[in-house]
Motif scaffolding. Structure first.
Motif, short mmCIF file in Angstrom:
data_model
loop_
_atom_site.label_atom_id
_atom_site.label_comp_id
_atom_site.label_asym_id
_atom_site.label_seq_id
_atom_site.Cartn_x
_atom_site.Cartn_y
_atom_site.Cartn_z
N GLU A 133 0.86 -1.18 0.00
CA GLU A 133 0.00 0.00 0.00
C GLU A 133 0.89 1.23 0.00
O GLU A 133 1.66 1.46 0.94
N ILE A 134 0.79 2.03 -1.07
CA ILE A 134 1.57 3.25 -1.16
C ILE A 134 1.00 4.27 -0.17
O ILE A 134 -0.18 4.60 -0.21
N GLY A 138 0.05 9.64 3.87
CA GLY A 138 0.72 9.59 5.17
C GLY A 138 -0.02 8.83 6.24
O GLY A 138 0.32 8.93 7.42
N LYS A 139 -1.02 8.05 5.85
CA LYS A 139 -1.81 7.31 6.85
C LYS A 139 -0.92 6.35 7.64
O LYS A 139 -0.98 6.29 8.88
N LEU A 140 -0.10 5.58 6.93
CA LEU A 140 0.72 4.58 7.61
C LEU A 140 1.84 5.23 8.41
O LEU A 140 2.18 4.78 9.51
N ARG A 141 2.41 6.30 7.87
CA ARG A 141 3.47 6.99 8.62
C ARG A 141 2.93 7.62 9.89
O ARG A 141 3.59 7.59 10.94
N ARG A 142 1.74 8.18 9.81
CA ARG A 142 1.16 8.78 11.02
C ARG A 142 0.80 7.69 12.04
O ARG A 142 0.97 7.89 13.24
N ALA A 143 0.30 6.58 11.56
CA ALA A 143 0.01 5.47 12.49
C ALA A 143 1.29 4.99 13.16
O ALA A 143 1.30 4.66 14.35
N ARG A 304 -10.15 9.38 4.44
CA ARG A 304 -11.19 9.98 3.59
C ARG A 304 -10.75 10.04 2.12
O ARG A 304 -11.56 10.36 1.25
N PHE A 305 -9.49 9.75 1.86
CA PHE A 305 -8.95 9.83 0.50
C PHE A 305 -8.69 8.44 -0.05
O PHE A 305 -8.60 7.45 0.70
N PRO A 306 -8.53 8.35 -1.36
CA PRO A 306 -8.30 7.03 -1.98
C PRO A 306 -6.98 6.42 -1.51
O PRO A 306 -6.03 7.13 -1.18
N SER A 307 -6.93 5.10 -1.47
CA SER A 307 -5.69 4.39 -1.15
C SER A 307 -5.17 3.74 -2.43
O SER A 307 -5.94 3.31 -3.29
N VAL A 308 -3.86 3.71 -2.55
CA VAL A 308 -3.19 3.16 -3.72
C VAL A 308 -2.45 1.90 -3.32
O VAL A 308 -1.64 1.93 -2.38
N GLN A 337 -4.04 -0.70 -7.92
CA GLN A 337 -5.45 -0.58 -7.54
C GLN A 337 -5.67 0.72 -6.78
O GLN A 337 -4.91 1.07 -5.88
N LEU A 338 -6.70 1.44 -7.13
CA LEU A 338 -7.09 2.68 -6.47
C LEU A 338 -8.49 2.49 -5.89
O LEU A 338 -9.43 2.22 -6.62
N THR A 339 -8.59 2.61 -4.58
CA THR A 339 -9.89 2.45 -3.91
C THR A 339 -10.11 3.63 -2.99
O THR A 339 -9.18 4.15 -2.37
N GLY A 340 -11.35 4.05 -2.91
CA GLY A 340 -11.66 5.17 -2.05
C GLY A 340 -13.15 5.29 -1.79
O GLY A 340 -13.96 4.71 -2.52
#
Length: 458
Positions: A133-134, A138-143, A304-308, A337-340
């Motif tokens: 997951e790209i 910054g979702k993963l970095r913030r987590a 709230r934004f798409p995930s790549v 894959q782009l999902t949101g």
């Protein structure tokens, strides 16, 4: 392969984006000095706890508690848990690689759902899957940063429990030695009153004194005897409290120096109030919790934004083992894959609001922790100052009441005053000794509390 490299490079480029707020400590006005003392840049916290508490028996009790105390062991386990959580979250930043091996013997051709590849009968395959997951928003970095802040908070909480444990053992020890002193005072007083009761009883039997004098003497003796039992009970309570800190069932506590023999630091430098924010572990822990919660806002915003996502399949498949590593047997593919979210009735928006409110609550808790810390220091300074002065006054009181008792007994024995005067003088002397012992104990405990309030002992 060039296409795969291009996709991976593009993904790494996209990682540069990040949404959500960054933590910044609010610049609030803090006191520049403590009210109870003059400004000093030095602090008693520069001394180790074994330098402050020089009673070797007390040192031994503290060392034992630091090794076996259940609250401290629990806190240490929480630190290890936080380390594991950090490692778990950190792993999400990197690609995942899975593998599987298949050997088939069938009577018909079958298509692999994993790779979309048609396998013929008697097929042998070795396959690997890469998924990543790209972290575009910054979702993963913030987590990951939230998990790191929680680790820091757990470590500071452990330090805070460490400091509190040292202080609790010392405080209970001084309380115990104070009770021992007051028990000794009461036992000596009881013995003196019993001797005096014996004298009054003999005088009463000879008709030299009234029955009222005898009853008053009995009352004094009984009062001292009752106080002995009350003090013995309090000693058991304190010993039990110490045993709990030592993670064991009841057993008598070893005694060392008496309270009046303790060599505590006379000068109690506090350092600057601004240093307290960095020195007290509970303040640092509260701030790290606030940092973690601020990062979780960013996680909620990113959701709230798409995930790549990138997924890659690679492997080899062949009807026979001898041909499995030939170029014709190689299989591979890369997909993006782009999902949101599109419409979820405001759920993602509410998630962000929830995290913001939690951050606000954590900020309030941090500020309350800071205020409590400053109050702890001021209270401890006031305790030391006032109990030191009280102890000095109590010593004068003891000397005066002791002399008054001697004079009252002499006057009574020569018939110049009533036994009531002796009773009053005796009670005053006993109470003065009792209160002097309490003042000294609380002076020592005030030092313990100041050392703890300043974040010392770690």
């Amino acid at each position: 392969m060039k296409n795969i490299a291009l996709i991976l490079i593009s993904g790494l480029f996209l990682v540069a984006c990040k949404v959500g707020p960054n933590y910044k400590r609010e610049d609030k006005e803090r006191p520049i000095s403590y009210v109870q003392v003059e400004v000093s840049s030095d602090s008693i916290t520069n001394m180790s706890w074994w330098e402050v508490y020089q009673d070797t028996t007390l040192q031994s009790l503290i060392k034992n508690a630091l090794e076996v105390n259940l609250d401290l062991l629990f806190a240490a386990s929480r630190v290890e848990e936080a380390k594991a959580v950090l490692g778990y979250n950190k792993a999400n930043l990197y690609p995942f690689l899975d593998y599987n091996a298949k050997a088939r013997a069938t009577d018909f051709r079958e298509t692999s759902q994993e790779a979309g590849v048609a396998f013929s009968p008697n097929m042998i395959g070795l396959m690997g899957n890469v998924s990543w997951e790209i972290d575009f928003w910054g979702k993963l970095r913030r987590a990951n940063r939230a998990a790191y802040a929680e680790l820091m908070s757990a470590e500071e909480t452990r330090k805070s429990i460490y400091i509190s444990l040292v202080a609790q053992v010392a405080e209970l020890y001084f309380n115990l030695r104070g009770l021992d002193e007051r028990l000794g005072i009461t036992q000596r007083t009881y013995e003196t009153r019993m001797e005096y009761l014996d004298i009054i009883t003999k005088r009463f039997e000879k008709g030299n004194v009234s029955e009222l004098d005898k009853l008053q003497a009995e009352q004094l003796a009984a009062s001292a005897e009752a106080q002995i039992y009350a003090l013995e009970r309090e000693i058991i309570y304190v010993e039990n409290a110490l045993n709990i800190l030592l993670a064991r069932t009841y057993q008598p506590i070893s005694r060392g120096l008496e309270n009046k023999q303790q060599l505590m630091p006379l000068d109690m430098p506090t350092g600057l109030p601004s240093e307290l924010l960095e020195r007290r572990p509970d303040i640092v822990a509260a701030e790290q919790s606030l940092i973690a919660q601020t990062e979780r806002i960013g996680v909620a915003v990113a959701m709230r934004f798409p995930s790549v996502n990138l997924a890659a399949f690679f492997g080899v498949a062949s009807p026979s083992i001898s041909n499995i590593f030939t170029p014709d047997a190689f299989l591979g593919s890369v997909t993006g894959q782009l999902t949101g979210p599109i419409f979820n009735f405001g759920q993602n928006k509410r998630r962000v609001e929830m995290e913001r409110e939690r951050a606000m609550q954590t900020a309030y808790n941090y500020e309350q922790t800071v205020l409590n810390a400053f109050a702890d220091v001021e209270n401890s300074l006031a305790e030391i100052r006032t109990y030191t002065n009280e102890f000095t006054a109590r010593m004068k009181q003891v000397k005066a009441t002791e002399k008054s008792l001697m004079l009252s007994k002499a006057l009574y024995d020569n018939g110049y005053t009533s036994f009531l005067q002796v009773l009053d003088s005796e009670r005053e002397f006993y109470n003065a000794e009792f209160e002097k012992s309490i003042a000294l104990e609380r002076q020592l405990i005030g030092t313990v509390r100041l050392y703890k309030a300043l974040g010392g002992g770690w």
